[in-house]
Design a protein around this motif. Structure first.
Motif, mmCIF file in Angstrom:
data_model
loop_
_atom_site.group_PDB
_atom_site.id
_atom_site.type_symbol
_atom_site.label_atom_id
_atom_site.label_comp_id
_atom_site.label_asym_id
_atom_site.label_seq_id
_atom_site.Cartn_x
_atom_site.Cartn_y
_atom_site.Cartn_z
ATOM 1 N N TRP A 25 -54.608 12.021 -3.096
ATOM 2 C CA TRP A 25 -53.969 11.517 -1.877
ATOM 3 C C TRP A 25 -55.007 10.903 -0.938
ATOM 4 C CZ3 TRP A 25 -52.404 14.669 2.881
ATOM 5 C CH2 TRP A 25 -51.438 14.000 3.639
ATOM 6 N N TYR A 26 -56.139 11.593 -0.791
ATOM 7 C CA TYR A 26 -57.197 11.069 0.073
ATOM 8 C C TYR A 26 -57.742 9.761 -0.488
ATOM 9 C CZ TYR A 26 -57.448 15.586 2.536
ATOM 10 O OH TYR A 26 -57.172 16.696 3.269
ATOM 11 N N ALA A 27 -57.884 9.676 -1.804
ATOM 12 C CA ALA A 27 -58.452 8.482 -2.445
ATOM 13 C C ALA A 27 -57.567 7.248 -2.244
ATOM 14 C CB ALA A 27 -58.676 8.728 -3.931
ATOM 15 N N ILE A 28 -56.239 7.457 -2.173
ATOM 16 C CA ILE A 28 -55.360 6.300 -1.972
ATOM 17 C C ILE A 28 -55.133 6.015 -0.492
ATOM 18 C CG2 ILE A 28 -54.178 6.598 -4.178
ATOM 19 C CD1 ILE A 28 -51.718 7.579 -2.429
ATOM 20 N N ASN A 29 -55.769 6.814 0.360
ATOM 21 C CA ASN A 29 -55.666 6.645 1.812
ATOM 22 C C ASN A 29 -54.217 6.840 2.271
ATOM 23 O OD1 ASN A 29 -56.452 6.261 4.392
ATOM 24 N ND2 ASN A 29 -56.717 4.048 4.227
ATOM 25 N N PRO A 30 -53.874 8.045 2.717
ATOM 26 C CA PRO A 30 -52.487 8.326 3.113
ATOM 27 C C PRO A 30 -51.890 7.239 3.991
ATOM 28 C CG PRO A 30 -53.804 10.295 3.292
ATOM 29 C CD PRO A 30 -54.757 9.169 2.974
ATOM 30 N N GLY A 31 -50.684 6.869 3.642
ATOM 31 C CA GLY A 31 -50.005 5.809 4.362
ATOM 32 C C GLY A 31 -49.402 6.282 5.666
ATOM 33 N N ARG A 32 -49.264 5.355 6.556
ATOM 34 C CA ARG A 32 -48.578 5.649 7.811
ATOM 35 C C ARG A 32 -47.150 6.048 7.471
ATOM 36 N NH1 ARG A 32 -50.447 4.632 13.004
ATOM 37 N NH2 ARG A 32 -48.780 4.413 14.518
ATOM 38 N N PHE A 33 -46.684 7.085 8.049
ATOM 39 C CA PHE A 33 -45.353 7.644 7.861
ATOM 40 C C PHE A 33 -45.223 8.480 6.587
ATOM 41 C CE2 PHE A 33 -44.758 3.615 10.250
ATOM 42 C CZ PHE A 33 -44.601 4.211 11.489
ATOM 43 N N ASP A 34 -46.330 8.741 5.864
ATOM 44 C CA ASP A 34 -46.274 9.717 4.774
ATOM 45 C C ASP A 34 -45.870 11.058 5.362
ATOM 46 O OD1 ASP A 34 -47.169 7.913 2.912
ATOM 47 O OD2 ASP A 34 -49.016 8.991 2.416
ATOM 48 N N LEU A 35 -45.070 11.791 4.619
ATOM 49 C CA LEU A 35 -44.715 13.151 5.027
ATOM 50 C C LEU A 35 -45.695 14.128 4.403
ATOM 51 C CD1 LEU A 35 -40.833 13.042 4.706
ATOM 52 C CD2 LEU A 35 -42.205 12.876 6.785
ATOM 53 N N TYR A 36 -46.044 15.157 5.170
ATOM 54 C CA TYR A 36 -47.000 16.134 4.666
ATOM 55 C C TYR A 36 -46.706 17.500 5.278
ATOM 56 C CZ TYR A 36 -49.496 15.692 9.141
ATOM 57 O OH TYR A 36 -49.825 15.702 10.471
ATOM 58 N N VAL A 37 -47.337 18.525 4.678
ATOM 59 C CA VAL A 37 -47.247 19.885 5.200
ATOM 60 C C VAL A 37 -48.660 20.358 5.514
ATOM 61 C CG1 VAL A 37 -45.111 20.465 3.994
ATOM 62 C CG2 VAL A 37 -47.299 20.915 2.887
ATOM 63 N N VAL A 38 -48.746 21.373 6.362
ATOM 64 C CA VAL A 38 -50.039 21.899 6.786
ATOM 65 C C VAL A 38 -50.057 23.397 6.545
ATOM 66 C CG1 VAL A 38 -51.595 22.223 8.758
ATOM 67 C CG2 VAL A 38 -50.294 20.110 8.534
ATOM 68 N N LEU A 39 -51.193 23.895 6.076
ATOM 69 C CA LEU A 39 -51.383 25.315 5.827
ATOM 70 C C LEU A 39 -51.756 26.008 7.131
ATOM 71 C CD1 LEU A 39 -51.422 27.360 3.492
ATOM 72 C CD2 LEU A 39 -53.868 26.922 3.291
ATOM 73 N N TYR A 40 -50.948 26.993 7.515
ATOM 74 C CA TYR A 40 -51.216 27.776 8.720
ATOM 75 C C TYR A 40 -51.445 29.229 8.351
ATOM 76 C CZ TYR A 40 -49.682 23.943 11.717
ATOM 77 O OH TYR A 40 -49.579 22.730 12.359
ATOM 78 N N LYS A 41 -52.279 29.884 9.131
ATOM 79 C CA LYS A 41 -52.579 31.290 8.906
ATOM 80 C C LYS A 41 -51.720 32.143 9.831
ATOM 81 C CE LYS A 41 -56.499 34.303 8.281
ATOM 82 N NZ LYS A 41 -57.954 34.372 8.252
ATOM 83 N N TYR A 42 -51.047 33.123 9.246
ATOM 84 C CA TYR A 42 -50.231 34.072 9.995
ATOM 85 C C TYR A 42 -50.729 35.476 9.694
ATOM 86 C CZ TYR A 42 -46.931 30.298 10.858
ATOM 87 O OH TYR A 42 -46.359 29.129 11.273
ATOM 88 N N ASP A 43 -50.225 36.458 10.438
ATOM 89 C CA ASP A 43 -50.632 37.843 10.216
ATOM 90 C C ASP A 43 -50.378 38.286 8.777
ATOM 91 O OD1 ASP A 43 -51.440 38.043 12.825
ATOM 92 O OD2 ASP A 43 -49.550 38.919 13.507
ATOM 93 N N ASP A 44 -49.270 37.815 8.207
ATOM 94 C CA ASP A 44 -48.917 38.240 6.845
ATOM 95 C C ASP A 44 -49.442 37.283 5.774
ATOM 96 O OD1 ASP A 44 -47.209 36.257 7.700
ATOM 97 O OD2 ASP A 44 -45.448 37.072 6.684
ATOM 98 N N GLY A 45 -50.334 36.367 6.110
ATOM 99 C CA GLY A 45 -50.927 35.476 5.113
ATOM 100 C C GLY A 45 -50.858 34.015 5.506
ATOM 101 N N LEU A 46 -51.014 33.177 4.508
ATOM 102 C CA LEU A 46 -51.002 31.731 4.705
ATOM 103 C C LEU A 46 -49.639 31.167 4.334
ATOM 104 C CD1 LEU A 46 -54.443 30.931 3.051
ATOM 105 C CD2 LEU A 46 -53.957 31.099 5.475
ATOM 106 N N LYS A 47 -49.223 30.132 5.049
ATOM 107 C CA LYS A 47 -47.914 29.537 4.808
ATOM 108 C C LYS A 47 -47.964 28.050 5.158
ATOM 109 C CE LYS A 47 -43.164 29.989 6.408
ATOM 110 N NZ LYS A 47 -42.269 30.608 7.344
ATOM 111 N N TYR A 48 -47.320 27.248 4.296
ATOM 112 C CA TYR A 48 -47.212 25.822 4.593
ATOM 113 C C TYR A 48 -46.030 25.593 5.527
ATOM 114 C CZ TYR A 48 -50.667 24.507 1.155
ATOM 115 O OH TYR A 48 -51.842 24.346 0.475
ATOM 116 N N GLU A 49 -46.245 24.718 6.513
ATOM 117 C CA GLU A 49 -45.177 24.368 7.434
ATOM 118 C C GLU A 49 -45.067 22.849 7.516
ATOM 119 O OE1 GLU A 49 -44.965 26.183 11.203
ATOM 120 O OE2 GLU A 49 -44.722 28.154 10.329
ATOM 121 N N GLY A 50 -43.900 22.400 7.839
ATOM 122 C CA GLY A 50 -43.646 20.970 7.967
ATOM 123 C C GLY A 50 -42.223 20.691 7.560
ATOM 124 N N PRO A 51 -41.870 19.502 7.320
ATOM 125 C CA PRO A 51 -42.766 18.366 7.157
ATOM 126 C C PRO A 51 -43.156 17.734 8.485
ATOM 127 C CG PRO A 51 -40.528 17.675 6.700
ATOM 128 C CD PRO A 51 -40.487 19.149 6.987
#
Length: 138
Positions: A25-51
Motif C-alpha cells: 500500500w505504501y509503495a503504490i502511494n495511498p490514494g486520496r479518499f482511500d479507506l483505512y483502519v487504525v490500530l488503537y491500544k485499549y486496556d484489553d488489547g489492540l483493536k482496529y477502528e475505522g473506517p
C-alpha cells in the motif's frame, strides 16, 4: 455486491501478512479518499477502528507513517495487488465468472503451474482469498 473487505477480514491476517500489505500500500502511494483502519491500544488489547478516509490531512499522514494504518481494500485495489504480484513473478492471472461463483486463478507462465486458485460466490471474497494467499508468500 460487496465492494470492500471488512475489519474482521483484515484481522485474519498474520502480523507478517499485515506488514506485506502495508508495504504494498505504501509503495503504490495511498490514494486520496482511500479507506483505512487504525490500530488503537485499549486496556484489553489492540483493536482496529475505522473506517477513516484519507483526506490528506495530518491524522492520515501520522497514521500512515507510524505504521498503524491498514487499507480497507476495494475490489479495484485487490485486482491491482494481484496484477502487481503476477507481474513480479512473470505469471498470468484471470478472473472467471459463471452464474454462481467467481474464480481467481494465478498461473506460472513457465510451467503452467497454478499458484493461486480460489472461488467464492462474492467477487470481493474470491479476490480477498487470493490476496491472503499472495500475502502469505504462496
Amino acid at each position: 455486491m460487496e465492494q470492500l473487505i471488512t475489519i474482521e477480514q483484515l484481522e485474519e491476517l498474520s502480523p507478517e501478512q499485515k506488514d506485506r500489505l502495508r508495504a504494498w500500500w505504501y509503495a503504490i502511494n495511498p490514494g486520496r479518499f482511500d479507506l483505512y483502519v487504525v490500530l488503537y491500544k485499549y486496556d484489553d488489547g489492540l483493536k482496529y477502528e475505522g473506517p477513516f478516509m484519507n483526506t490528506g490531512e495530518r491524522d492520515f499522514i501520522e497514521d500512515f507513517y507510524t505504521g498503524e494504518a491498514l487499507p480497507l481494500l476495494s475490489i479495484g485495489q485487490m485486482i491491482q495487488l494481484i496484477a502487481d504480484y503476477a507481474i513480479s513473478l512473470g505469471a498470468q492471472w484471470e478472473i472467471k465468472h459463471n452464474w454462481y461463483k467467481h474464480t481467481v486463478i494465478l498461473r506460472s507462465v513457465r510451467n503452467e503451474e497454478i499458484l493461486v486458485k480460489v472461488s467464492d460466490a462474492e467477487l470481493c471474497n474470491a479476490l480477498w482469498h487470493a490476496v491472503k494467499q499472495i500475502l502469505q508468500g504462496k
